[in-house]
Design a protein around this motif. Structure first.
Motif, mmCIF file in Angstrom:
data_model
loop_
_atom_site.group_PDB
_atom_site.id
_atom_site.type_symbol
_atom_site.label_atom_id
_atom_site.label_comp_id
_atom_site.label_asym_id
_atom_site.label_seq_id
_atom_site.Cartn_x
_atom_site.Cartn_y
_atom_site.Cartn_z
ATOM 1 N N GLY A 1 0.782 -1.195 -0.086
ATOM 2 C CA GLY A 1 0.077 0.190 -0.133
ATOM 3 C C GLY A 1 0.888 1.307 -0.046
ATOM 4 N N VAL A 2 0.176 2.495 -0.324
ATOM 5 C CA VAL A 2 0.761 3.567 -0.397
ATOM 6 C C VAL A 2 0.025 4.481 0.275
ATOM 7 N N SER A 3 0.514 5.777 0.885
ATOM 8 C CA SER A 3 -0.250 6.529 1.591
ATOM 9 C C SER A 3 -0.954 7.578 0.986
ATOM 10 N N GLN A 4 -0.598 7.865 -0.379
ATOM 11 C CA GLN A 4 -1.292 8.728 -1.391
ATOM 12 C C GLN A 4 -1.207 8.061 -2.568
ATOM 13 N N ALA A 5 -2.323 7.997 -3.403
ATOM 14 C CA ALA A 5 -2.286 7.467 -4.797
ATOM 15 C C ALA A 5 -1.408 8.085 -5.744
ATOM 16 N N PRO A 6 -0.870 7.302 -6.800
ATOM 17 C CA PRO A 6 0.033 7.926 -7.610
ATOM 18 C C PRO A 6 -0.916 8.339 -8.906
ATOM 19 N N THR A 7 -0.549 9.336 -9.708
ATOM 20 C CA THR A 7 -1.229 10.140 -10.602
ATOM 21 C C THR A 7 -1.171 9.254 -11.931
ATOM 22 N N GLN A 8 -0.479 8.333 -12.061
ATOM 23 C CA GLN A 8 -0.201 7.380 -13.135
ATOM 24 C C GLN A 8 0.275 6.084 -12.745
ATOM 25 N N ASP A 9 0.261 4.887 -13.345
ATOM 26 C CA ASP A 9 0.546 3.724 -12.879
ATOM 27 C C ASP A 9 2.100 3.769 -12.451
ATOM 28 N N THR A 10 2.347 3.231 -11.277
ATOM 29 C CA THR A 10 3.531 3.322 -10.685
ATOM 30 C C THR A 10 4.222 1.735 -10.367
ATOM 31 N N GLN A 11 5.602 1.606 -10.798
ATOM 32 C CA GLN A 11 6.143 0.429 -10.246
ATOM 33 C C GLN A 11 6.863 0.302 -8.763
ATOM 34 N N ILE A 12 6.846 -0.652 -7.996
ATOM 35 C CA ILE A 12 7.370 -0.743 -6.882
ATOM 36 C C ILE A 12 7.953 -2.057 -6.598
ATOM 37 N N THR A 13 9.526 -2.008 -6.270
ATOM 38 C CA THR A 13 10.293 -2.990 -6.263
ATOM 39 C C THR A 13 10.069 -3.549 -4.653
ATOM 40 N N TRP A 14 9.911 -4.833 -4.654
ATOM 41 C CA TRP A 14 9.852 -5.413 -3.353
ATOM 42 C C TRP A 14 10.743 -6.575 -3.176
ATOM 43 N N LYS A 15 11.050 -6.897 -1.918
ATOM 44 C CA LYS A 15 11.918 -8.153 -1.544
ATOM 45 C C LYS A 15 11.403 -8.629 -0.211
ATOM 46 N N LEU A 16 11.405 -10.028 -0.021
ATOM 47 C CA LEU A 16 10.533 -10.676 0.940
ATOM 48 C C LEU A 16 11.692 -11.637 1.444
ATOM 49 N N THR A 17 11.564 -11.886 2.883
ATOM 50 C CA THR A 17 12.310 -12.882 3.603
ATOM 51 C C THR A 17 11.285 -13.753 4.589
ATOM 52 N N THR A 18 11.479 -14.782 5.007
ATOM 53 C CA THR A 18 10.866 -15.449 5.920
ATOM 54 C C THR A 18 12.056 -15.552 7.355
ATOM 55 N N VAL A 19 12.954 -14.736 7.264
ATOM 56 C CA VAL A 19 13.975 -14.404 8.265
ATOM 57 C C VAL A 19 13.170 -13.535 9.250
ATOM 58 N N GLU A 20 12.893 -14.094 10.500
ATOM 59 C CA GLU A 20 11.900 -13.166 11.478
ATOM 60 C C GLU A 20 12.897 -12.112 12.028
ATOM 61 N N PRO A 21 12.145 -10.867 12.557
ATOM 62 C CA PRO A 21 12.611 -9.685 12.910
ATOM 63 C C PRO A 21 13.734 -10.031 14.191
ATOM 64 N N ALA A 22 13.377 -11.128 15.021
ATOM 65 C CA ALA A 22 14.322 -11.334 16.047
ATOM 66 C C ALA A 22 15.632 -11.761 15.761
ATOM 67 N N LEU A 23 15.663 -12.683 14.808
ATOM 68 C CA LEU A 23 16.834 -13.147 14.086
ATOM 69 C C LEU A 23 17.678 -12.163 13.403
ATOM 70 N N ILE A 24 16.946 -11.117 12.671
ATOM 71 C CA ILE A 24 17.505 -10.061 12.038
ATOM 72 C C ILE A 24 18.318 -9.338 12.865
ATOM 73 N N LYS A 25 17.413 -9.058 14.118
ATOM 74 C CA LYS A 25 18.140 -8.267 15.130
ATOM 75 C C LYS A 25 19.491 -8.891 15.789
ATOM 76 N N ALA A 26 19.302 -10.144 15.962
ATOM 77 C CA ALA A 26 20.651 -10.734 16.489
ATOM 78 C C ALA A 26 21.627 -10.543 15.645
ATOM 79 N N ILE A 27 21.733 -10.667 14.228
ATOM 80 C CA ILE A 27 22.508 -10.727 13.432
ATOM 81 C C ILE A 27 23.300 -9.308 13.636
ATOM 82 N N SER A 28 22.378 -8.243 13.606
ATOM 83 C CA SER A 28 22.684 -6.933 13.605
ATOM 84 C C SER A 28 23.356 -6.624 14.757
#
Length: 321
Positions: A219-246
């Motif tokens: 989702g976006v907080s304001q609609a675009p005036t024309q078709d807009t592309q969004i790059t996404w990346k996904l992982t199943t590594v949970e936040p607690a594990l990312i926190k431990a690595i960091s």
């Protein structure tokens, strides 16, 4: 993609190392090599401590014994590496004799984090295979009275957490778009990060609006005036594990940079000119750098989060004698 696309030198500088002077005595900034190496060490250390694989790992020819008693539980195996992403091939083999490839539809990974696989034959393919007393293909009757065959199952599979990426398009005047995750349905809630591929066209703040194991919503907080592309990346590594690595990865650069405050080996600095003097002391000492207090804070946070991760991921070995 990998964990190194989610825990990066840039992210460490902006979060756990924010405000830290990461420069050498000559004033040049630390290279990304130091931070990248610290992240690699943290990932490797947590993989060993938790008994898991974080980045995808392709396993070929892992062998498991077959015991006739296991037929009562649909032939469970505990794979050596976990979580399990998917099984790519299963073969039956006695010793070094020729093997037979089994239908992949027979094998179920119901607990990816535990690395447990079960054999449940399906009706559409069972007719081409011969079973005796519940043991597939070759033994279990009066002519082959074996109850255990070492290395009977040969398994190829991919272990680790899921990493996916793609591009979604939000239509002009719309504020959201549904994205279907490629491949198998996820076993846990994912982390999704988004950014505009090019021009935002008036849209603001792209982010995951609704999580899902097969479909999620950007989702976006304001609609675009024309078709807009969004790059996404996904992982199943949970936040607690990312926190431990960091946290773990931040300790090395904090130690190095802390030793360089006011110069290597200097903990106090004094200046006197024509009767005027100024003295500056740091928290450095003979056995501690300037950022030792922050290092101890991060170590304390690690001491809290790692037991939580162990409770979820670490396998319990129970032996009955």
């Amino acid at each position: 993609m990998s964990i190194f696309d989610f825990v990066t030198p840039q992210r460490l500088r902006q979060t756990y190392l924010g405000g830290i002077d990461l420069t050498t005595d000559q004033g040049s900034p630390f290279s990304d090599f130091l931070l990248t190496d610290a992240i690699k060490q943290a990932v490797s250390s947590l993989e060993m401590e938790l008994g898991i694989v974080i980045d995808p790992l392709r396993v070929v020819g892992e062998r498991h014994d077959a015991n006739a008693k296991d037929r009562e539980s649909f032939w469970p195996w505990h794979l050596n590496h976990r979580p399990v992403v998917n099984i790519t091939e299963v073969k039956l083999q006695i010793g070094n004799n020729p093997f037979m490839v089994m239908p992949l539809s027979w094998f179920n990974v119901n607990e990816p984090e535990a690395g447990i696989v079960n054999l449940v034959p399906t009706s559409e393919s069972i007719g081409s295979y011969f079973f005796r007393s519940g043991m597939p293909l070759v033994f279990g009757d009066i002519f082959n009275p074996y109850v255990n065959v070492p290395g009977y199952w040969g398994v190829d599979y991919i272990a680790g957490f899921r990493f996916e990426d793609g591009i979604a398009t939000i239509k002009a005047g719309q504020t959201s778009v549904d994205v279907t995750i490629p491949g198998a349905t996820l076993s846990t809630k994912p982390i999704v990060e988004c950014e505009f591929t090019g021009a935002s066209n008036g849209a603001l703040n792209p982010k995951m609006k609704i999580a899902g194991t097969k479909v999620f919503t950007i989702g976006v907080s304001q609609a675009p005036t024309q078709d807009t592309q969004i790059t996404w990346k996904l992982t199943t590594v949970e936040p607690a594990l990312i926190k431990a690595i960091s946290l773990m990865a931040s300790i090395l650069p904090l130690g190095v940079s802390g030793n360089l405050v006011f110069g290597a080996g200097i903990s106090n600095f004094s200046l006197g000119v024509d009767g005027l003097s100024q003295s500056i002391s740091t928290t450095k000492s003979g056995d501690a750098g300037a950022y030792n207090a922050l290092i101890k804070q991060y170590q304390a946070e690690l001491a809290q989060v790692i037991p939580q991760l162990k409770a979820k991921y670490r396998a319990m070995n129970i032996a009955i004698i």
